[in-house]
Scaffold this motif. Structure first.
Motif, PDB file in Angstrom:
ATOM      1  N   GLY A 155      56.123 -48.888   9.541  1.00  0.00           N
ATOM      2  CA  GLY A 155      56.543 -48.665  10.915  1.00  0.00           C
ATOM      3  C   GLY A 155      56.320 -47.235  11.349  1.00  0.00           C
ATOM      4  O   GLY A 155      55.872 -46.966  12.467  1.00  0.00           O
ATOM      5  N   LEU A 156      56.600 -46.297  10.445  1.00  0.00           N
ATOM      6  CA  LEU A 156      56.346 -44.883  10.757  1.00  0.00           C
ATOM      7  C   LEU A 156      54.861 -44.640  10.999  1.00  0.00           C
ATOM      8  O   LEU A 156      54.476 -43.851  11.864  1.00  0.00           O
ATOM      9  CB  LEU A 156      56.830 -43.997   9.611  1.00  0.00           C
ATOM     10  CG  LEU A 156      58.338 -43.893   9.428  1.00  0.00           C
ATOM     11  CD1 LEU A 156      58.658 -42.991   8.266  1.00  0.00           C
ATOM     12  CD2 LEU A 156      58.986 -43.362  10.679  1.00  0.00           C
ATOM     13  N   ILE A 157      54.027 -45.341  10.223  1.00  0.00           N
ATOM     14  CA  ILE A 157      52.579 -45.177  10.419  1.00  0.00           C
ATOM     15  C   ILE A 157      52.144 -45.773  11.749  1.00  0.00           C
ATOM     16  O   ILE A 157      51.325 -45.196  12.463  1.00  0.00           O
ATOM     17  CB  ILE A 157      51.812 -45.820   9.253  1.00  0.00           C
ATOM     18  CG1 ILE A 157      52.199 -45.154   7.939  1.00  0.00           C
ATOM     19  CG2 ILE A 157      50.322 -45.679   9.442  1.00  0.00           C
ATOM     20  CD1 ILE A 157      51.814 -45.950   6.741  1.00  0.00           C
ATOM     21  N   PHE A 158      52.749 -46.937  12.101  1.00  0.00           N
ATOM     22  CA  PHE A 158      52.375 -47.568  13.379  1.00  0.00           C
ATOM     23  C   PHE A 158      52.727 -46.675  14.563  1.00  0.00           C
ATOM     24  O   PHE A 158      52.021 -46.665  15.565  1.00  0.00           O
ATOM     25  CB  PHE A 158      53.102 -48.906  13.554  1.00  0.00           C
ATOM     26  CG  PHE A 158      52.750 -49.946  12.533  1.00  0.00           C
ATOM     27  CD1 PHE A 158      51.513 -49.956  11.922  1.00  0.00           C
ATOM     28  CD2 PHE A 158      53.664 -50.934  12.209  1.00  0.00           C
ATOM     29  CE1 PHE A 158      51.198 -50.906  10.988  1.00  0.00           C
ATOM     30  CE2 PHE A 158      53.345 -51.889  11.279  1.00  0.00           C
ATOM     31  CZ  PHE A 158      52.114 -51.876  10.658  1.00  0.00           C
ATOM     32  N   ILE A 159      53.833 -45.948  14.443  1.00  0.00           N
ATOM     33  CA  ILE A 159      54.231 -45.071  15.549  1.00  0.00           C
ATOM     34  C   ILE A 159      53.162 -44.003  15.777  1.00  0.00           C
ATOM     35  O   ILE A 159      52.745 -43.750  16.907  1.00  0.00           O
ATOM     36  CB  ILE A 159      55.579 -44.386  15.248  1.00  0.00           C
ATOM     37  CG1 ILE A 159      56.719 -45.404  15.325  1.00  0.00           C
ATOM     38  CG2 ILE A 159      55.867 -43.284  16.242  1.00  0.00           C
ATOM     39  CD1 ILE A 159      58.011 -44.867  14.814  1.00  0.00           C
ATOM     40  N   THR A 160      52.691 -43.416  14.676  1.00  0.00           N
ATOM     41  CA  THR A 160      51.721 -42.340  14.828  1.00  0.00           C
ATOM     42  C   THR A 160      50.385 -42.843  15.362  1.00  0.00           C
ATOM     43  O   THR A 160      49.675 -42.105  16.025  1.00  0.00           O
ATOM     44  CB  THR A 160      51.460 -41.648  13.489  1.00  0.00           C
ATOM     45  OG1 THR A 160      51.094 -42.642  12.546  1.00  0.00           O
ATOM     46  CG2 THR A 160      52.687 -40.930  13.005  1.00  0.00           C
ATOM     47  N   PHE A 161      50.063 -44.099  15.086  1.00  0.00           N
ATOM     48  CA  PHE A 161      48.789 -44.632  15.562  1.00  0.00           C
ATOM     49  C   PHE A 161      48.950 -45.453  16.834  1.00  0.00           C
ATOM     50  O   PHE A 161      48.109 -46.289  17.136  1.00  0.00           O
ATOM     51  CB  PHE A 161      48.128 -45.469  14.469  1.00  0.00           C
ATOM     52  CG  PHE A 161      47.473 -44.645  13.420  1.00  0.00           C
ATOM     53  CD1 PHE A 161      46.129 -44.345  13.493  1.00  0.00           C
ATOM     54  CD2 PHE A 161      48.205 -44.137  12.375  1.00  0.00           C
ATOM     55  CE1 PHE A 161      45.532 -43.566  12.538  1.00  0.00           C
ATOM     56  CE2 PHE A 161      47.618 -43.356  11.417  1.00  0.00           C
ATOM     57  CZ  PHE A 161      46.271 -43.054  11.495  1.00  0.00           C
TER      58      PHE A 161
END
Lengths: 411, 549
Positions: free
Chosen positions: B319-325
């Motif tokens: 989820g943290l990665i999805f936020i950045t992308f």
């Protein structure tokens, strides 16, 4: 006075049927229980009025209203068939007057004439039936020809009071034309009248209903399939809720054959639960109408974003309507299933299919309510009023359920 | 930066939850014996007939239900904290309300001592999951929610039918009266269908990848760890009744092994990151059901616990990665932002544990089961199970190699996220201390952990930090090498078992090796003829593998 009546109706319950006034009146356990839900009618309609309704409130309306409730109570009390019929028909007169005076639309007169004609045509054959029944003994009912004739008379009466599928158009017409409080009354009281009559006279037609049972069951399941097919195309919310109530009541008829069994309890639960739940759904829908000034559900898109409380209670009561477990609607479904389990396993399968299909209606309401763009973001519904109403209603519903359980455990 | 009030709020929440956690653990100590349970029954409803059962609302407390609630509580706690990052300013009250509804319904489900109590929690789970899926209102969630509610409703209806069975034929508790009738088989079959709809098993599994359109914290709590295990819970309640029937056991067993394989296979083909994880959930859940079908109920519970934690950790990190992308979910395009070492590290640990590699938590559960299978059961089963594990390795290495590619372009400073990550570390601790938890369950609450285990855990801890702090090409190459080494390692295991155990077992075909007193049957042509296809399949696959290495 309202509180006193509430208190009396909740805390006064007996174990034996009471007969009074020279065998004319009878207070059965069933009728007693069904009458216990009446005071809740006063609670919302008279205690807390709708915002726009306040302007038109007057003595005439209250008079008609109380007259209507009194007639319905008399119908439940009287044991004699003639008096039953008399008060049944008398109770429709205030209703017609209410529709005539307190509803909008040009073609209300035509719908009034339609309803009046249907009532008249239903009551005339039953009038003969009631005269013959009072004069003769029960032995004559065993005669197949006569019993069929009586059943036909009874069916004609039933058709005007219970929305049997393909003969249900009077109900949808009345709901569409009537004002909010009228349709709440309709859901709470009028439908109960017909089903109560069915409960009362089903002992006479026990064998006939047994033979017709499979046919009626097929009609009921077919109606469910067809209505779920059609309902997605509707846009009037009242029509939608009316159709859902037709779907519920379609299951009362096939289970009329057995006098004391699980489905018998299920029928009473159906009456009480439907009266409690769809009544409140009509209240919410009327609130929606008061604020959006349109009954189309397309104009109430994304009510979740504009008023959380209304949408929450709408969804909650939709789930209760469907049959959420600890409540009365779930026990209704369960008891019908229990009846069908002994009857035929294939019918249980069809009934399960019906329960699955009914989710379409619910998902239609929920998705329309939570998706899309809101049309009336500015006009917020008075949520505090709604919440107070709803919580109080919910508490009273739970109390009612509690006494229902008490009643059944005491038998 | 964090506001002061938010910190205070979070600390209050932590204190309260810690207090309750201690309380809960004390309870768990009380119920350390499996045979001990407390039962509370309330007569709720009475139909006017004497020949049928009473309607009772039961509350039953035992070790399984307590453990189940413990898992749900910790995961809920983590996700509520994680919500501060992911759903920052969007309908927080609604989210919390539905989450609480979900929590209470799962508590009712796990505390239910009768089917009537269980059905309340069951329906509550369905409703709350629907409302969580349509949390973001758009067209995709609309379709997916309708699909999900249809499957849920199917399970509910079947459960109502089973309830009818129970009211007429059996006692209302979990103890059944007549076991040799066709009704019993029908009831058990209905229970299977219920469990398989909720746990998303093979023929009824299509709703779980569709339900991944929910926001990531919801996927982390609902569709990976807690809701999906409700089916396992239901089946584990009735397991003692089913064990008398070898036909049912084989049905249960082989269908789940099939799901295990198909889930792994589909996860290899899928492109969407969350859907890969969904398919992996399907396969892992089926594996847990396989455990419980072999009477390894404590092991199944253990793996359920581990699975809950590594899936939650994986979802939170992704989820943290999805936020950045900007909510991109294609796994080939994802990279871990270079600033977040801890994210990358946690991500690595969760995948490491998912594959069940050496000295991770789920290694202790999976390896024990493999040992049991290679001595206890058919060779075919063992082979299929090993194949499923290899498939797990494949897709997890696919995720790892794609997502461990760090980049400087997407620099995103996790100022607010530090709070969250510190909570996520708890998951990580559990994932590495698998040995501890294994004894916690198997040896009845007397944890035995040797010094070497402790050293290995500490070694892994420091080593992983050391590797992940270096962001260079050499590190990436090392990682690739490590993953390929893992693959080779498992192939070698496969090869070894082919030569030693597997082929022998298939040829001599001793059903339930253990039961026949360790005596090998002679090679007979009838047996070879009956198992010819299996034999050929194993032979060809083995030859192919041997030729490769």
């Amino acid at each position: 006075m309202i509180w006193w009546s509430l208190f009396r109706f909740f805390f006064f319950f007996t174990l034996k049927p009471i007969i009074f006034v020279r065998n004319l009146c009878l207070l059965d356990l069933n009728s007693m229980f069904i009458m216990r839900i009446f005071p809740l009618v006063f609670l919302i309609i008279l205690g807390i009025n709708f915002p726009t309704f306040l302007l038109r409130e007057n003595f005439y309306y209250l008079f008609l209203f109380t007259l209507r409730v009194a007639f319905v109570c008399f119908t439940f009390i009287f044991d004699s068939t003639f008096l039953f019929l008399m008060f049944l028909e008398a109770s429709s007169i205030p209703m017609l007057l209410l529709i005539l005076n307190y509803s909008k639309g040009q073609d209300k007169v035509s719908s009034l004439i339609f309803i009046f004609f249907i009532n008249f045509s239903g009551s005339m054959p039953f009038f003969f039936f009631s005269i013959m029944k009072d004069g003769q003994s029960y032995v004559n009912f065993l005669d197949p020809f006569h019993s069929f004739f009586y059943l036909f008379c009874f069916f004609l009466l039933l058709r005007s009071k219970v929305p049997i599928f393909l003969l249900h158009f009077w109900l949808t017409k009345a709901h569409v034309r009537a004002s909010g409080s009228c349709s709440m009354l309709l859901a709470r009281l009028i439908l109960k009248l017909g089903t109560f009559g069915l409960l009362k006279f089903s002992s006479f037609f026990c064998s006939l209903f047994g033979t017709l049972g499979s046919f009626l069951f097929r009609i009921g399941s077919f109606s469910c399939v067809l209505l779920t097919w059609v309902m997605v195309r509707f846009f009037d919310v009242k029509l939608l809720v009316a159709c859902s109530s037709i779907m519920h009541i379609a299951m009362i008829l096939p289970f009329s054959s057995e006098p004391m069994s699980y489905p018998y309890c299920g029928r009473i639960m159906m009456m009480v639960g439907h009266g409690l739940i769809s009544y409140f759904i009509f209240y919410l829908v009327t609130l929606l109408y008061e604020f959006s000034l349109n009954r189309s559900y397309d104009f109430a898109k994304a009510i979740e974003s504009s008023s959380k409380s209304l949408s929450t209670f709408l969804f909650l009561f939709m789930f209760l309507n469907l049959g959420f477990p600890p409540f009365i609607s779930f026990l209704r479904e369960l008891s019908f299933c229990l009846g069908l389990y002994l009857w035929a396993f294939s019918r249980l399968f069809i009934f399960g299919l019906r329960i699955v299909l009914r989710i379409i209606f619910l998902m239609f309401m929920i998705t329309k309510g939570s998706f899309g763009k809101s049309y009336y973001l500015g006009a917020k519904i008075e949520s505090r009023l709604l919440v107070v109403n709803s919580i109080f209603y919910f508490v009273s519903l739970s109390v009612c359920l509690f006494f229902f359980y008490c009643r059944f455990s005491l038998i | 930066m964090l506001c002061g009030s938010k910190i205070v709020e979070a600390m209050l929440f932590v204190k309260i939850s810690f207090f309750f956690l201690v309380f809960h653990l004390r309870f768990l100590l009380l119920f350390s014996n499996y045979l001990r349970f407390y039962d509370l029954s309330l007569r709720y409803y009475n139909f006017p007939s004497s020949w049928s059962n009473f309607f009772t609302l039961n509350a039953c407390l035992d070790s399984i239900s307590l453990l189940f609630i413990l898992i749900v509580r910790i995961v809920t706690f983590i996700v509520v904290i994680y919500r501060q990052v992911y759903i920052e300013h969007y309908n927080n009250k609604k989210f919390l309300f539905i989450l609480i509804l979900f929590f209470f319904s799962i508590a009712i489900l796990s505390l239910g001592g009768s089917l009537l109590t269980l059905i309340i929690g069951w329906d509550g789970l369905g409703i709350s999951s629907i409302f969580l899926i349509i949390f973001y209102p758009n067209k995709i969630t609309l379709y997916n929610s309708i699909l999900t509610i249809f499957f849920n409703r199917l399970g509910d209806v079947v459960l109502i039918a089973v309830l009818c069975h129970f009211i007429y034929r059996f006692n209302f508790y979990y103890f059944l009266r007549d076991r040799s009738s066709i009704y019993f088989l029908a009831a058990i079959f209905g229970l299977f269908v219920c469990g398989f709809t909720k746990s998303a098993q093979f023929p009824l599994s299509s709703w779980l990848p569709a339900a991944m359109s929910a926001p990531t914290p919801i996927s982390a709590i609902v569709h990976s760890s807690t809701l999906v295990t409700a089916g396992i819970y239901l089946l584990s309640k009735f397991r003692r009744r089913v064990f008398g029937f070898p036909f049912l056991i084989s049905f249960w067993f082989f269908f789940r092994v099939l799901t295990f394989l198909t889930g792994g296979f589909l996860a290899n083909l899928e492109l969407d990151f969350k859907k890969i994880v969904a398919f992996s959930t399907i396969s892992q859940i089926s594996m847990i059901i396989v455990f419980s079908s072999c009477r390894l109920i404590s092991l199944a519970l253990l793996h359920m616990l581990f699975h809950a934690f590594f899936k939650t950790l994986l979802f939170c990190c992704s989820g943290l990665i999805f936020i950045t992308f900007y909510s991109l979910q294609q796994e080939k395009l994802l990279k871990i932002p270079s600033f977040s070492y801890i994210t990358a590290f946690l991500f690595f640990v969760s995948i490491y544990s998912m594959t069940g590699l050496v000295f991770s938590s789920s290694f202790f559960s999976k390896d024990l089961v493999l040992e049991i299978f290679c001595t206890f059961f058919d060779g075919v089963v063992f082979f299929l199970f090993l194949l499923g594990r290899v498939l797990t390795l494949f897709y997890s290495s696919k995720i790892l190699t794609k997502c461990m590619d760090t980049s400087m372009d997407y620099a995103y400073i996790y100022s607010k996220k530090f709070n969250v990550l510190s909570f996520l570390l708890f998951c990580w601790v559990i994932l590495l201390c698998g040995k501890f938890f294994k004894y916690f369950l198997l040896a009845r609450m007397f944890p035995f952990i040797s010094l070497t285990d402790l050293y290995i855990i500490l070694f892994l801890f420091f080593l992983s930090f050391f590797f992940l702090l270096r962001r260079s090409r050499s590190f990436m190459r090392f990682l690739h090498l490590e993953v390929s080494f893992m693959k080779v390692f498992t192939y070698r295991i496969v090869h070894k078992f082919f030569t030693l155990n597997l082929v022998l077992q298939v040829i001599f075909r001793s059903d339930f090796f253990f039961k026949t007193g360790n005596t090998l049957h002679l090679l007979s042509p009838e047996k070879i003829k009956s198992n010819f296809s299996i034999f050929m399949f194993v032979l060809i696959f083995g030859l192919a593998l041997m030729s490769r290495y």
